[in-house]
Motif scaffolding. Structure first.
Motif, PDB file in Angstrom:
ATOM      1  N   ASN A   2       0.847  -1.185   0.000  1.00  0.00           N
ATOM      2  CA  ASN A   2       0.000   0.000   0.000  1.00  0.00           C
ATOM      3  C   ASN A   2       0.888   1.242   0.000  1.00  0.00           C
ATOM      4  O   ASN A   2       1.750   1.398   0.866  1.00  0.00           O
ATOM      5  CB  ASN A   2      -0.913   0.000   1.226  1.00  0.00           C
ATOM      6  CG  ASN A   2      -1.972   1.051   1.120  1.00  0.00           C
ATOM      7  OD1 ASN A   2      -1.670   2.232   1.065  1.00  0.00           O
ATOM      8  ND2 ASN A   2      -3.211   0.625   1.083  1.00  0.00           N
ATOM      9  N   LEU A   3       0.675   2.111  -0.968  1.00  0.00           N
ATOM     10  CA  LEU A   3       1.494   3.313  -1.142  1.00  0.00           C
ATOM     11  C   LEU A   3       0.772   4.575  -0.695  1.00  0.00           C
ATOM     12  O   LEU A   3       1.233   5.683  -0.975  1.00  0.00           O
ATOM     13  CB  LEU A   3       1.889   3.452  -2.618  1.00  0.00           C
ATOM     14  CG  LEU A   3       2.643   2.264  -3.217  1.00  0.00           C
ATOM     15  CD1 LEU A   3       2.781   2.426  -4.714  1.00  0.00           C
ATOM     16  CD2 LEU A   3       4.001   2.123  -2.569  1.00  0.00           C
ATOM     17  N   SER A   4      -0.349   4.450   0.017  1.00  0.00           N
ATOM     18  CA  SER A   4      -1.145   5.621   0.376  1.00  0.00           C
ATOM     19  C   SER A   4      -0.405   6.574   1.309  1.00  0.00           C
ATOM     20  O   SER A   4      -0.736   7.751   1.383  1.00  0.00           O
ATOM     21  CB  SER A   4      -2.464   5.195   1.008  1.00  0.00           C
ATOM     22  OG  SER A   4      -2.243   4.451   2.188  1.00  0.00           O
ATOM     23  N   LEU A   6       2.422   7.804   0.811  1.00  0.00           N
ATOM     24  CA  LEU A   6       3.158   8.764  -0.012  1.00  0.00           C
ATOM     25  C   LEU A   6       2.293   9.948  -0.455  1.00  0.00           C
ATOM     26  O   LEU A   6       2.816  10.925  -0.978  1.00  0.00           O
ATOM     27  CB  LEU A   6       3.736   8.067  -1.243  1.00  0.00           C
ATOM     28  CG  LEU A   6       4.796   6.999  -0.961  1.00  0.00           C
ATOM     29  CD1 LEU A   6       5.180   6.284  -2.239  1.00  0.00           C
ATOM     30  CD2 LEU A   6       6.007   7.613  -0.303  1.00  0.00           C
ATOM     31  N   LEU A   7       0.978   9.852  -0.250  1.00  0.00           N
ATOM     32  CA  LEU A   7       0.102  10.945  -0.676  1.00  0.00           C
ATOM     33  C   LEU A   7       0.372  12.238   0.087  1.00  0.00           C
ATOM     34  O   LEU A   7       0.112  13.321  -0.416  1.00  0.00           O
ATOM     35  CB  LEU A   7      -1.364  10.534  -0.531  1.00  0.00           C
ATOM     36  CG  LEU A   7      -1.814   9.403  -1.457  1.00  0.00           C
ATOM     37  CD1 LEU A   7      -3.252   9.015  -1.150  1.00  0.00           C
ATOM     38  CD2 LEU A   7      -1.663   9.799  -2.904  1.00  0.00           C
ATOM     39  N   SER A   8       0.923  12.130   1.293  1.00  0.00           N
ATOM     40  CA  SER A   8       1.250  13.346   2.049  1.00  0.00           C
ATOM     41  C   SER A   8       2.347  14.152   1.354  1.00  0.00           C
ATOM     42  O   SER A   8       2.377  15.381   1.439  1.00  0.00           O
ATOM     43  CB  SER A   8       1.675  12.996   3.474  1.00  0.00           C
ATOM     44  OG  SER A   8       2.826  12.172   3.450  1.00  0.00           O
ATOM     45  N   LEU A   9       3.245  13.488   0.635  1.00  0.00           N
ATOM     46  CA  LEU A   9       4.284  14.198  -0.124  1.00  0.00           C
ATOM     47  C   LEU A   9       3.681  14.979  -1.286  1.00  0.00           C
ATOM     48  O   LEU A   9       4.156  16.058  -1.640  1.00  0.00           O
ATOM     49  CB  LEU A   9       5.329  13.217  -0.650  1.00  0.00           C
ATOM     50  CG  LEU A   9       6.127  12.452   0.404  1.00  0.00           C
ATOM     51  CD1 LEU A   9       7.008  11.412  -0.258  1.00  0.00           C
ATOM     52  CD2 LEU A   9       6.952  13.416   1.236  1.00  0.00           C
ATOM     53  N   LEU A  10       2.644  14.434  -1.873  1.00  0.00           N
ATOM     54  CA  LEU A  10       1.973  15.098  -2.990  1.00  0.00           C
ATOM     55  C   LEU A  10       1.338  16.410  -2.537  1.00  0.00           C
ATOM     56  O   LEU A  10       1.372  17.405  -3.259  1.00  0.00           O
ATOM     57  CB  LEU A  10       0.916  14.164  -3.583  1.00  0.00           C
ATOM     58  CG  LEU A  10       0.119  14.678  -4.769  1.00  0.00           C
ATOM     59  CD1 LEU A  10       1.043  14.908  -5.958  1.00  0.00           C
ATOM     60  CD2 LEU A  10      -0.972  13.695  -5.128  1.00  0.00           C
ATOM     61  N   PHE A  37      -1.101   8.286  -9.183  1.00  0.00           N
ATOM     62  CA  PHE A  37      -0.699   9.007  -7.978  1.00  0.00           C
ATOM     63  C   PHE A  37      -1.521  10.279  -7.811  1.00  0.00           C
ATOM     64  O   PHE A  37      -2.068  10.561  -6.733  1.00  0.00           O
ATOM     65  CB  PHE A  37       0.796   9.311  -8.071  1.00  0.00           C
ATOM     66  CG  PHE A  37       1.398   9.964  -6.857  1.00  0.00           C
ATOM     67  CD1 PHE A  37       1.125   9.497  -5.582  1.00  0.00           C
ATOM     68  CD2 PHE A  37       2.270  11.030  -6.995  1.00  0.00           C
ATOM     69  CE1 PHE A  37       1.695  10.095  -4.470  1.00  0.00           C
ATOM     70  CE2 PHE A  37       2.845  11.629  -5.896  1.00  0.00           C
ATOM     71  CZ  PHE A  37       2.556  11.154  -4.629  1.00  0.00           C
ATOM     72  N   ILE A  38      -1.657  11.064  -8.875  1.00  0.00           N
ATOM     73  CA  ILE A  38      -2.443  12.299  -8.837  1.00  0.00           C
ATOM     74  C   ILE A  38      -3.921  11.981  -8.608  1.00  0.00           C
ATOM     75  O   ILE A  38      -4.596  12.643  -7.820  1.00  0.00           O
ATOM     76  CB  ILE A  38      -2.271  13.096 -10.151  1.00  0.00           C
ATOM     77  CG1 ILE A  38      -0.815  13.437 -10.406  1.00  0.00           C
ATOM     78  CG2 ILE A  38      -3.150  14.336 -10.166  1.00  0.00           C
ATOM     79  CD1 ILE A  38      -0.219  14.430  -9.467  1.00  0.00           C
ATOM     80  N   SER A  39      -4.434  10.947  -9.272  1.00  0.00           N
ATOM     81  CA  SER A  39      -5.841  10.570  -9.107  1.00  0.00           C
ATOM     82  C   SER A  39      -6.132  10.137  -7.676  1.00  0.00           C
ATOM     83  O   SER A  39      -7.169  10.491  -7.115  1.00  0.00           O
ATOM     84  CB  SER A  39      -6.202   9.437 -10.066  1.00  0.00           C
ATOM     85  OG  SER A  39      -6.008   9.832 -11.396  1.00  0.00           O
ATOM     86  N   TRP A  70      -2.421   2.637  -4.436  1.00  0.00           N
ATOM     87  CA  TRP A  70      -2.223   4.021  -4.021  1.00  0.00           C
ATOM     88  C   TRP A  70      -3.229   4.493  -2.983  1.00  0.00           C
ATOM     89  O   TRP A  70      -2.951   5.437  -2.246  1.00  0.00           O
ATOM     90  CB  TRP A  70      -2.281   4.958  -5.228  1.00  0.00           C
ATOM     91  CG  TRP A  70      -1.037   4.929  -6.050  1.00  0.00           C
ATOM     92  CD1 TRP A  70      -0.883   4.352  -7.277  1.00  0.00           C
ATOM     93  CD2 TRP A  70       0.239   5.476  -5.718  1.00  0.00           C
ATOM     94  NE1 TRP A  70       0.394   4.513  -7.712  1.00  0.00           N
ATOM     95  CE2 TRP A  70       1.116   5.214  -6.783  1.00  0.00           C
ATOM     96  CE3 TRP A  70       0.721   6.178  -4.622  1.00  0.00           C
ATOM     97  CZ2 TRP A  70       2.436   5.605  -6.787  1.00  0.00           C
ATOM     98  CZ3 TRP A  70       2.050   6.582  -4.626  1.00  0.00           C
ATOM     99  CH2 TRP A  70       2.889   6.290  -5.694  1.00  0.00           C
ATOM    100  N   LEU A  71      -4.401   3.893  -2.934  1.00  0.00           N
ATOM    101  CA  LEU A  71      -5.442   4.331  -2.000  1.00  0.00           C
ATOM    102  C   LEU A  71      -5.499   3.399  -0.797  1.00  0.00           C
ATOM    103  O   LEU A  71      -5.185   2.213  -0.898  1.00  0.00           O
ATOM    104  CB  LEU A  71      -6.804   4.335  -2.709  1.00  0.00           C
ATOM    105  CG  LEU A  71      -6.981   5.400  -3.776  1.00  0.00           C
ATOM    106  CD1 LEU A  71      -8.211   5.094  -4.619  1.00  0.00           C
ATOM    107  CD2 LEU A  71      -7.104   6.766  -3.139  1.00  0.00           C
TER     108      LEU A  71
END
Length: 135
Positions: A2-4, A6-10, A37-39, A70-71
């Motif tokens: 799960n890569l969620s 990493l969304l804080s970096l975005l 990633f953007i979505s 990603w989610l």
């Protein structure tokens, strides 16, 4: 995997903040590899449902699989992901659709109409949107 996390970096990127707060501004050119990633960031940071449109049904399936990484999972409060399935027949053919195709389409439409629970993420191909689900 799960890569969620990493969304804080975005959220720290100025270009993403501009897209998040002014979505009707100039169109953004986003590399294909960054689109999931953007979505995922847009889905977690903006309330309401999100509909993603792809060129082909294979791309819709691939995007759904990528977005699951990603989610956050639905059990952890993540959004449910639905695929608005493409019909089995071509527009001019009179072949009955499979039950699975009908079920996927109606489930995605019902998820968009519901007012309870987390707002869905629906992925559809252009051909899937061109066909009526029910007469």
């Amino acid at each position: 995997m799960n890569l969620s996390g990493l969304l804080s970096l975005l959220r720290e990127l100025p270009a993403y903040q501009a897209l998040l707060h002014q979505p009707e501004s100039t169109p953004q050119a986003v590399l294909q590899a960054a689109r999931p990633f953007i979505s995922a960031g847009l889905k977690t940071d903006r309330p309401g449902p999100l509909i993603l449109l792809t060129a082909r049904s294979e791309m819709a399936q691939q995007l759904a699989t990528t977005l699951e990484a990603w989610l956050p999972p639905p059990e952890a409060g993540g959004p449910p992901i639905y695929i608005f399935a493409e019909p089995d027949a071509l527009p001019y053919e009179r072949i009955a659709w499979s039950g699975h195709t009908r079920q996927q389409r109606l489930t995605a439409l019902a998820a968009l109409q519901t007012r309870l629970g987390p707002k869905p993420l629906v992925i559809a191909s252009a051909r899937a949107l061109m066909q009526k689900t029910l007469p």
